[in-house]
Design a protein around this motif. Structure first.
Motif, PDB file in Angstrom:
ATOM      1  N   LEU A   1     -13.208   6.111   4.370  1.00  0.00           N
ATOM      2  CA  LEU A   1     -13.704   5.755   5.699  1.00  0.00           C
ATOM      3  C   LEU A   1     -14.318   6.967   6.394  1.00  0.00           C
ATOM      4  N   SER A   2     -13.664   8.106   6.269  1.00  0.00           N
ATOM      5  CA  SER A   2     -14.157   9.337   6.885  1.00  0.00           C
ATOM      6  C   SER A   2     -15.530   9.713   6.339  1.00  0.00           C
ATOM      7  N   GLU A   3     -15.727   9.533   5.021  1.00  0.00           N
ATOM      8  CA  GLU A   3     -17.016   9.842   4.396  1.00  0.00           C
ATOM      9  C   GLU A   3     -18.084   8.831   4.804  1.00  0.00           C
ATOM     10  N   LYS A   4     -17.753   7.540   4.765  1.00  0.00           N
ATOM     11  CA  LYS A   4     -18.737   6.503   5.072  1.00  0.00           C
ATOM     12  C   LYS A   4     -19.188   6.543   6.530  1.00  0.00           C
ATOM     13  N   LEU A   5     -18.250   6.799   7.446  1.00  0.00           N
ATOM     14  CA  LEU A   5     -18.570   6.795   8.870  1.00  0.00           C
ATOM     15  C   LEU A   5     -18.883   8.186   9.408  1.00  0.00           C
ATOM     16  N   SER A   6     -18.732   9.199   8.561  1.00  0.00           N
ATOM     17  CA  SER A   6     -18.926  10.619   8.921  1.00  0.00           C
ATOM     18  C   SER A   6     -18.152  10.986  10.199  1.00  0.00           C
ATOM     19  N   ILE A   7     -16.865  10.655  10.177  1.00  0.00           N
ATOM     20  CA  ILE A   7     -15.956  10.995  11.267  1.00  0.00           C
ATOM     21  C   ILE A   7     -14.950  12.002  10.723  1.00  0.00           C
TER      22      ILE A   7
ATOM     23  N   ARG B   1     -16.941  -3.750   9.879  1.00  0.00           N
ATOM     24  CA  ARG B   1     -17.352  -4.197   8.541  1.00  0.00           C
ATOM     25  C   ARG B   1     -17.088  -3.121   7.497  1.00  0.00           C
ATOM     26  N   VAL B   2     -17.389  -1.861   7.821  1.00  0.00           N
ATOM     27  CA  VAL B   2     -17.126  -0.765   6.886  1.00  0.00           C
ATOM     28  C   VAL B   2     -15.630  -0.678   6.579  1.00  0.00           C
ATOM     29  N   LEU B   3     -14.791  -0.853   7.603  1.00  0.00           N
ATOM     30  CA  LEU B   3     -13.341  -0.832   7.401  1.00  0.00           C
ATOM     31  C   LEU B   3     -12.915  -1.934   6.442  1.00  0.00           C
ATOM     32  N   PHE B   4     -13.407  -3.148   6.653  1.00  0.00           N
ATOM     33  CA  PHE B   4     -12.998  -4.269   5.811  1.00  0.00           C
ATOM     34  C   PHE B   4     -13.538  -4.135   4.390  1.00  0.00           C
ATOM     35  N   GLU B   5     -14.749  -3.610   4.234  1.00  0.00           N
ATOM     36  CA  GLU B   5     -15.286  -3.363   2.893  1.00  0.00           C
ATOM     37  C   GLU B   5     -14.446  -2.317   2.162  1.00  0.00           C
ATOM     38  N   THR B   6     -14.021  -1.293   2.874  1.00  0.00           N
ATOM     39  CA  THR B   6     -13.189  -0.244   2.281  1.00  0.00           C
ATOM     40  C   THR B   6     -11.827  -0.797   1.872  1.00  0.00           C
ATOM     41  N   LEU B   7     -11.290  -1.718   2.655  1.00  0.00           N
ATOM     42  CA  LEU B   7     -10.007  -2.343   2.306  1.00  0.00           C
ATOM     43  C   LEU B   7     -10.140  -3.249   1.078  1.00  0.00           C
ATOM     44  N   GLY B   8     -11.353  -3.723   0.790  1.00  0.00           N
ATOM     45  CA  GLY B   8     -11.570  -4.556  -0.392  1.00  0.00           C
ATOM     46  C   GLY B   8     -11.868  -6.015  -0.087  1.00  0.00           C
ATOM     47  N   ILE B   9     -12.202  -6.328   1.141  1.00  0.00           N
ATOM     48  CA  ILE B   9     -12.541  -7.707   1.491  1.00  0.00           C
ATOM     49  C   ILE B   9     -13.982  -7.978   1.061  1.00  0.00           C
ATOM     50  N   PRO B  10     -14.211  -9.020   0.251  1.00  0.00           N
ATOM     51  CA  PRO B  10     -15.549  -9.293  -0.270  1.00  0.00           C
ATOM     52  C   PRO B  10     -16.440 -10.006   0.748  1.00  0.00           C
TER      53      PRO B  10
ATOM     54  N   GLU C   1       0.829  -1.193   0.000  1.00  0.00           N
ATOM     55  CA  GLU C   1       0.000   0.000   0.000  1.00  0.00           C
ATOM     56  C   GLU C   1       0.872   1.256   0.000  1.00  0.00           C
ATOM     57  N   THR C   2       0.577   2.174  -0.928  1.00  0.00           N
ATOM     58  CA  THR C   2       1.341   3.418  -0.978  1.00  0.00           C
ATOM     59  C   THR C   2       0.635   4.486  -0.158  1.00  0.00           C
ATOM     60  N   LYS C   3       1.311   5.632  -0.020  1.00  0.00           N
ATOM     61  CA  LYS C   3       0.749   6.737   0.759  1.00  0.00           C
ATOM     62  C   LYS C   3      -0.585   7.184   0.184  1.00  0.00           C
ATOM     63  N   SER C   4      -0.663   7.298  -1.154  1.00  0.00           N
ATOM     64  CA  SER C   4      -1.903   7.772  -1.769  1.00  0.00           C
ATOM     65  C   SER C   4      -3.047   6.784  -1.558  1.00  0.00           C
ATOM     66  N   GLN C   5      -2.754   5.466  -1.573  1.00  0.00           N
ATOM     67  CA  GLN C   5      -3.788   4.465  -1.337  1.00  0.00           C
ATOM     68  C   GLN C   5      -4.307   4.545   0.088  1.00  0.00           C
ATOM     69  N   SER C   6      -3.406   4.673   1.056  1.00  0.00           N
ATOM     70  CA  SER C   6      -3.847   4.747   2.449  1.00  0.00           C
ATOM     71  C   SER C   6      -4.601   6.046   2.704  1.00  0.00           C
ATOM     72  N   GLU C   7      -4.193   7.134   2.078  1.00  0.00           N
ATOM     73  CA  GLU C   7      -4.930   8.399   2.206  1.00  0.00           C
ATOM     74  C   GLU C   7      -6.313   8.270   1.580  1.00  0.00           C
ATOM     75  N   ASN C   8      -6.395   7.571   0.458  1.00  0.00           N
ATOM     76  CA  ASN C   8      -7.680   7.346  -0.214  1.00  0.00           C
ATOM     77  C   ASN C   8      -8.605   6.509   0.665  1.00  0.00           C
ATOM     78  N   ILE C   9      -8.055   5.481   1.315  1.00  0.00           N
ATOM     79  CA  ILE C   9      -8.843   4.632   2.209  1.00  0.00           C
ATOM     80  C   ILE C   9      -9.327   5.440   3.406  1.00  0.00           C
ATOM     81  N   LYS C  10      -8.451   6.262   3.975  1.00  0.00           N
ATOM     82  CA  LYS C  10      -8.845   7.106   5.109  1.00  0.00           C
ATOM     83  C   LYS C  10      -9.948   8.084   4.710  1.00  0.00           C
ATOM     84  N   LYS C  11      -9.843   8.642   3.513  1.00  0.00           N
ATOM     85  CA  LYS C  11     -10.853   9.586   3.031  1.00  0.00           C
ATOM     86  C   LYS C  11     -12.204   8.880   2.854  1.00  0.00           C
TER      87      LYS C  11
END
Length: 178
Positions: free
Chosen positions: A14-20, A165-174, A2-12
């Motif tokens: 997650l922030s939108e989905k969980l509204s944190i 579950r939201v975290l794992f879905e965002t990571l790409g776990i089916p 995972e690169t910096k941009s991928q982890s930043e994209n995942i954090k973004k």
């Protein structure tokens, strides 16, 4: 990896989905624990070293032998007997293993239809059990002595099942479709 941009994209995401808004409150995977129970170690003394070698190949880190905490006469186990092997991955090795799990190992599962929702526990951790270690590409089928099961646990700081579950879905776990 995972690169910096991928982890930043995942954090973004997650922030939108969980509204944190606070990035420190976002759930994240803290560690990955791989566990292999070796019940036949009571009868076969070579079982533990073989399982330890295979789990070391899978994880890329030396596996530790687990000892029995108490005696159980029905299973012929005495306190202190070796009964399994385990590995705890953190940091870069953890990220590499998660990537390998999502992109290589899960697609190799025969008749795979998604991970059940019940695999995420009430604390937001994901527990996946594999029936055989041969689905991992590091294991050579000709060199195994016995097919053994393996449990993979992704430990998070999510605090509840929904956030996990939201975290794992965002990571790409089916997951299975409901």
């Amino acid at each position: 990896m995972e690169t910096k941009s991928q982890s930043e994209n995942i954090k973004k995401q997650l922030s939108e989905k969980l509204s944190i808004k606070n990035p420190m409150m976002l759930p994240k995977v803290e560690k990955v624990v791989l566990n292999m129970g070796v019940g036949e170690a009571v009868m076969n003394k070579n079982a533990i070293p073989n399982a330890q070698e295979q789990l070391t190949q899978i994880a890329g880190q030396k596996a530790v032998v687990s000892l029995a905490r108490k005696s159980i006469s029905a299973f012929k186990i005495r306190k202190g007997f070796p009964i399994g092997v385990k590995v705890t991955l953190r940091g870069k090795r953890m990220e590499y293993f998660i990537e390998k799990l999502i992109r290589i190992i899960i697609p190799r599962i025969k008749d795979f239809r998604g991970i059940a929702d019940s695999c995420v526990d009430q604390n937001g951790n994901l527990n996946i059990g594999f029936y055989e270690q041969t689905i991992f590409p590091e294991i050579e089928y000709d060199k195994i002595d016995k097919i053994r099961g393996l449990q993979v646990t992704l430990v998070t700081n999510a605090r509840n099942k929904d956030k996990g579950r939201v975290l794992f879905e965002t990571l790409g776990i089916p997951f299975k479709a409901n």
